[in-house]
Design an enzyme around this catalytic site. Structure first.
Site, short mmCIF file in Angstrom:
data_model
loop_
_atom_site.label_atom_id
_atom_site.label_comp_id
_atom_site.label_asym_id
_atom_site.label_seq_id
_atom_site.Cartn_x
_atom_site.Cartn_y
_atom_site.Cartn_z
N VAL A 9 4.35 1.14 1.82
CA VAL A 9 4.50 -0.05 2.65
C VAL A 9 4.74 -1.26 1.76
CG1 VAL A 9 3.46 -1.51 4.43
CG2 VAL A 9 2.98 0.95 4.41
N GLY A 12 0.83 -1.19 0.00
CA GLY A 12 0.00 0.00 0.00
C GLY A 12 0.87 1.25 0.00
N ASP A 52 -6.45 8.41 14.77
CA ASP A 52 -6.66 8.00 13.37
C ASP A 52 -7.30 6.62 13.32
OD1 ASP A 52 -6.63 8.38 10.64
OD2 ASP A 52 -4.58 7.70 10.37
N LYS A 54 7.58 -0.03 6.19
CA LYS A 54 7.03 1.28 5.86
C LYS A 54 8.19 2.25 5.65
CE LYS A 54 3.68 4.58 7.84
NZ LYS A 54 2.83 4.80 9.04
#
Length: 416
Positions: free
Chosen positions: A180, A173, A283, A195
């Protein structure tokens, strides 16, 4: 040129679903389904000249003696066959260890069947097809127009030696600031989610902050972080990899009321750990709720987490951090946050689990944020009204009217 796919499955009905889904979404593609008996008879003559990609639906469960499983056994046999097409493994059952083993045995991708979504299937087929064609072009000594032969099948377009000690396998992603990857670590003896910041000049990546925040937490429902560092100016984090995907992918399938409440409880228990350590996640959203094979959840992405004692506000110089769809009214207004902001986000997730849609949508992020602040509370459909009081208490505009803590939410669920 028409792509040719072969689906191998014990479950004829599921094999036919895969065939119809791929043919409907991928134009110019020929798909054939066979059972394992027919596949065993034909596989000796199969090469990339005859078939571009194999989708193998098999069991990847590993017993206590670690004696292997059907899926892994097939992968071992097929990787010894010269010129065999690329393989996407669709696991009837299995776990994180099985996923890592399948990828090491040469599978282009590993997809747990119970978490398979049409979008995830499409992406896996497209990426594996591209990789298989490049390998075939390299074997033939030339590339088709628009294609460039590359040195590896599973990570043909990935940068080499981007971060020392990690071998990039595939992209998982990306966001505006980071990418990532699924990466292998010889030192750890496992695959990790790596990441990495996109730019070596990004001063706001907050990887060090995320590393410190998660380092303060030690619990099975919080993601494990294995490594943090900076290489050539790029920050990186090596963390636990979850082959089962996230809650966002799970929501592509119908989810029952009981499952919704189970996920609500599990996320609330995880928030107890986060808040107990003096942090607000800030988040919380379905992509940041990862799933294990046993159904347990793990919270990830603490890049925006803040200490409850911090006086730092949510926004600075017009910068908005977080997802507008899940922001509390006070977060949308840049106020100082406490644990009740995370509980509001959890209420948004509950609404989405129960109804399959988000409570507030708009043409722009500002439209959505304004609804969180001023729009009426979302109303559940008539058949779900018995959850309205719970939702109202989670998503109250005033935080004083919400649950004061995740523990009180769990108490309310237990009492109900």
């Amino acid at each position: 040129m028409q792509a040719r796919l072969l689906v191998v499955s014990h479950d004829v009905q599921f094999g036919n679903w895969l065939k119809h889904r791929i043919e409907a979404s991928q134009h110019n593609m020929q798909v054939e389904t066979v059972d394992f008996t027919e596949f065993a008879r034909r596989r000796g003559g199969l090469t990339r000249r005859d078939c571009d990609l194999l989708l193998m639906v098999a069991s990847f469960a590993i017993d206590s003696a670690d004696t292997g499983c059907e899926g892994s056994d097939w992968l071992r046999r097929l990787r010894e066959q010269p010129g065999f097409p690329g393989i996407v493994a669709i696991a009837e059952d299995g776990n994180e260890i099985a996923a890592v083993r399948a990828l090491r045995l040469g599978a282009a991708d590993y997809l747990p069947r119970r978490l398979l979504t049409p979008e995830r299937l499409d992406a896996a087929v497209a990426e594996a097809l591209m990789s298989s064609r490049r390998k075939r072009a390299k074997t033939n000594g030339h590339a088709k127009p628009g294609e460039q032969p590359t040195p590896s099948e599973s990570g043909s377009s990935l940068p080499r030696d981007l971060i020392p000690r990690y071998s990039l396998l595939q992209k998982l992603g990306e966001s505006e600031r980071s990418v990532v990857y699924l990466a292998g670590s010889a030192a750890l003896g496992r695959n990790v989610a790596l990441k990495i910041t996109r730019s070596n000049e990004d001063e706001n990546a907050n990887f060090a902050h995320e590393y410190a925040a998660i380092g303060a937490l030690s619990h099975p429902s919080i993601v494990d972080i294995y490594d943090y560092g900076v290489h050539d100016g790029r920050e990186y984090l090596a963390m636990e990899y979850f082959p089962c995907g996230d809650l966002k992918a799970r929501l592509h399938h119908p989810i029952s009321e009981q499952e919704s409440l189970d996920y609500l409880r599990r996320i609330a228990r995880s928030l107890c750990i986060v808040h107990g350590a003096g942090l607000v996640h800030r988040d919380l959203k379905p992509p940041n709720v990862m799933l294990r094979e046993d159904g347990e959840i793990v919270l990830i992405d603490f890049g925006l987490a803040k200490s409850l004692s911090s006086n730092t506000r949510n926004t600075a110089a017009g910068t908005l951090r977080g997802s507008p769809y899940y922001m509390s009214p006070e977060q949308a207004q840049g106020m100082k946050l406490d644990v009740r902001s995370d509980l509001y986000s959890l209420g948004v997730i509950l609404y989405e689990m129960l109804t399959g849609s988000k409570p507030y949508v708009g043409a722009t992020a500002m439209d959505v944020l304004q609804q969180h602040v001023a729009a009426p509370l979302p109303r559940l459909p008539n058949d779900l009204l018995h959850y309205q009081d719970l939702l109202t208490t989670l998503m109250a505009k005033s935080r004083d009217e919400r649950f004061a803590s995740a523990e009180l939410l769990l108490d309310a669920l237990q009492a109900a």
